[in-house]
Motif scaffolding. Structure first.
Motif, mmCIF file in Angstrom:
data_model
loop_
_atom_site.group_PDB
_atom_site.id
_atom_site.type_symbol
_atom_site.label_atom_id
_atom_site.label_comp_id
_atom_site.label_asym_id
_atom_site.label_seq_id
_atom_site.Cartn_x
_atom_site.Cartn_y
_atom_site.Cartn_z
ATOM 1 N N ASN A 81 0.863 -1.109 0.177
ATOM 2 C CA ASN A 81 -0.045 0.007 0.091
ATOM 3 C C ASN A 81 0.920 1.296 0.100
ATOM 4 O OD1 ASN A 81 -1.725 2.222 1.217
ATOM 5 N ND2 ASN A 81 -3.074 0.657 1.349
ATOM 6 N N LYS A 82 0.878 2.069 -1.016
ATOM 7 C CA LYS A 82 1.701 3.464 -1.160
ATOM 8 C C LYS A 82 1.069 4.268 -0.157
ATOM 9 C CE LYS A 82 0.468 4.387 -5.434
ATOM 10 N NZ LYS A 82 0.473 4.617 -6.781
ATOM 11 N N LEU A 100 -5.161 -2.691 0.035
ATOM 12 C CA LEU A 100 -6.270 -1.837 0.090
ATOM 13 C C LEU A 100 -7.117 -2.579 1.195
ATOM 14 C CD1 LEU A 100 -6.728 -0.764 -3.505
ATOM 15 C CD2 LEU A 100 -5.799 0.344 -1.804
ATOM 16 N N ASP A 131 0.308 -0.212 -5.098
ATOM 17 C CA ASP A 131 -0.917 -0.676 -4.234
ATOM 18 C C ASP A 131 -1.340 -1.835 -4.885
ATOM 19 O OD1 ASP A 131 -1.288 1.418 -2.441
ATOM 20 O OD2 ASP A 131 -2.350 2.494 -4.201
ATOM 21 N N GLU A 136 -6.109 -1.633 4.414
ATOM 22 C CA GLU A 136 -6.249 -0.430 4.982
ATOM 23 C C GLU A 136 -7.690 -0.343 5.652
ATOM 24 O OE1 GLU A 136 -5.578 4.204 3.567
ATOM 25 O OE2 GLU A 136 -5.507 2.454 2.183
#
Length: 379
Positions: free
Chosen positions: A267-268, A281, A276, A284
């Motif tokens: 995840n950037k 994601l 990503d 997150e």
């Protein structure tokens, strides 16, 4: 000090059972011993006419003989005596090298209010390392490189039951799966506990090949290896579902829950990775829904935990070996160990933090068991 040790030797006292000595007053010596040595120690001294002061008061105002306090009130000198004795206790704790004994004595002193909570802060270091297939001949290099760690979680060990790792560290395993037409396994998680770990570690039963769980010092810890999607392994949604199904509380994890390991989620924004992935994601969203925090995001943002160079010299990096926590940790430091040359594309990742200074309740004894013996040598 040497003269006192020689005197104890002449009295047939085993000096290896004497942890520390100090002189609280004229003609008085305080001796710190192991609890289970108390009866033998007292009997040896009594046989040789040495008087034990069971009622000695280390806070008595008369102990303070510094001329600076000559005209002070008894209460003021008593307070100074407390400070002196507390400093003596702290010095004794720092002198002891074995972590298990050091922590036990510090807790005892804290319970007796001989030291303050500020004087007693125990800590723990947890390290995760994807070995990418553990070679038995490298284990000594791994443990010596990471010798300051308390709990060492190894992922992708490829270890098959009933294999053991040749090490003096205490070991527990979630064994891997056998690879068809091969002698080696795949996956696998191992926990190595430092021989001097001062805390009891309880392994929690788990049938999932992706999880190894334990409980230590009031923390519930889940170490995961969640393979990347593809080749018939976990899908991203299956990986996050495994995380969602993790138990987050027990009767004893009053300090919090830590999730760690190779989660293969990129995840950037969250991690500072270069790309990503769907799993990143999903991760997150998992953090938002559960209230967990990613420590990599806070302490090692942008630092790769996976580094690989292909035949053309091109470098591939990612941040996939992670620590998550649902409670704040005290005075955290975190390190991605770079250039360790441990025969893996992954870098070991460690967190170091101080434990809460709650004092455990000890069972009642039929008689007081004193760690400190204050005695006066008589001719």
């Amino acid at each position: 000090m040497k003269q006192l040790r020689d005197t104890l030797r002449k009295l047939k006292v085993d000096n290896s059972r004497v942890l520390d000595v100090h002189f609280p007053d004229r003609g008085v010596v305080g001796i710190l011993i192991h609890n289970d040595f108390e009866a033998e120690f007292a009997a040896q001294l009594n046989r040789r006419g040495v008087k034990l002061f069971d009622s000695f008061d280390p806070y008595h105002p008369d102990i303070v003989r510094d001329p600076e306090y000559k005209d002070k009130s008894p209460d003021e000198r008593k307070e100074q005596a407390k400070i002196i004795f507390s400093n003596t206790c702290t010095h004794a704790i720092n002198f002891i090298k074995t972590p298990r004994i050091k922590i036990a004595i510090a807790r005892n002193f804290l319970q007796k209010e001989w030291i303050s909570e500020k004087d007693f802060q125990s800590y723990i270091t947890i390290t995760i390392f994807n070995t990418n297939g553990l070679e038995k001949q490298t284990i000594n290099t791994i443990t010596s490189t990471l010798s300051s760690t308390t709990l060492l979680f190894l992922t992708e060990t490829w270890l098959l039951s009933p294999s053991r790792i040749p090490t003096t560290w205490i070991q527990h395993h979630q064994y891997g799966k056998k690879v068809d037409n091969s002698y080696r396994g795949s996956m696998g998680i191992s926990l190595l506990i430092h021989p001097n770990c001062p805390y009891p570690v309880t392994i929690l039963p788990n049938s999932s090949p992706y999880i190894l769980s334990c409980q230590v010092a009031g923390y519930l810890i889940h170490c995961l290896y969640l393979p990347p999607p593809g080749n018939g392994t976990l899908t991203d949604s299956e990986a996050i579902e495994i995380m969602n199904q993790l138990p987050l509380t027990t009767n004893h994890n009053h300090n919090g829950t830590i999730i760690c390991g190779d989660i293969n989620a990129r995840n950037k924004t969250l991690l500072g990775d270069k790309k990503d992935t769907n799993r990143g994601l999903y991760l997150e969203n998992f953090l938002i829904e559960t209230g967990f925090h990613c420590l990599n995001s806070i302490y090692t943002f942008g630092q790769p935990t996976f580094i690989k160079q292909d035949n053309t010299g091109r470098m591939y990096t990612s941040i996939i070996d992670l620590f998550l926590s649902n409670e704040p940790l005290d005075q955290v430091t975190m390190q991605v160990h770079k250039n360790t040359d441990l025969d893996s594309d992954h870098q070991p990742v460690s967190i170091h933090f101080y434990l809460p200074t709650t004092t455990p309740t000890l069972p009642q004894q039929n008689h007081p068991r004193r760690l400190w013996k204050l005695g006066k040598f008589t001719d």
